[in-house]
Write a protein that holds these residues in place. Sequence first.
Motif: not given
Length: 108
Positions: A60-61, A67, A77, A79-80, A82, A87, A89-91
């Motif tokens: 979760d952003v 993070e 990282s 992208s972000e 929905e 939002r 964050g994908t890693y």
Amino acid sequence: ALAVRPAEGRRGFSDTGFLEPMVSVVPGQWRKGFGHEALFAVLGYSFDALRLAAVAAVNDVPNVASEKMLLKAGFRSLSEVEGPKYRLGTYILERKAWQQRDHTLSRG
């Protein structure tokens, strides 16, 4: 709690073959290094024993501590997207990047 699940079908990941570690620590135990140690153990096993090419992560952003933990482990990282509440964050962390890192448990 510690769990590992396939990343397929997660927002931002489809048909990847990646695993996604999930680390959850009760609030009374935050900032004691338990999440960090659990994540590093799963990553070590994923890359050293299972020989995975990469591991995926989603957070979760608003969860800045999560993070920071991912970035310290070497994730980058992507992208972000929905999420259901926040939002996300994908890693991604590739084995080569993991192998080049210092795997000490310093949390500084």
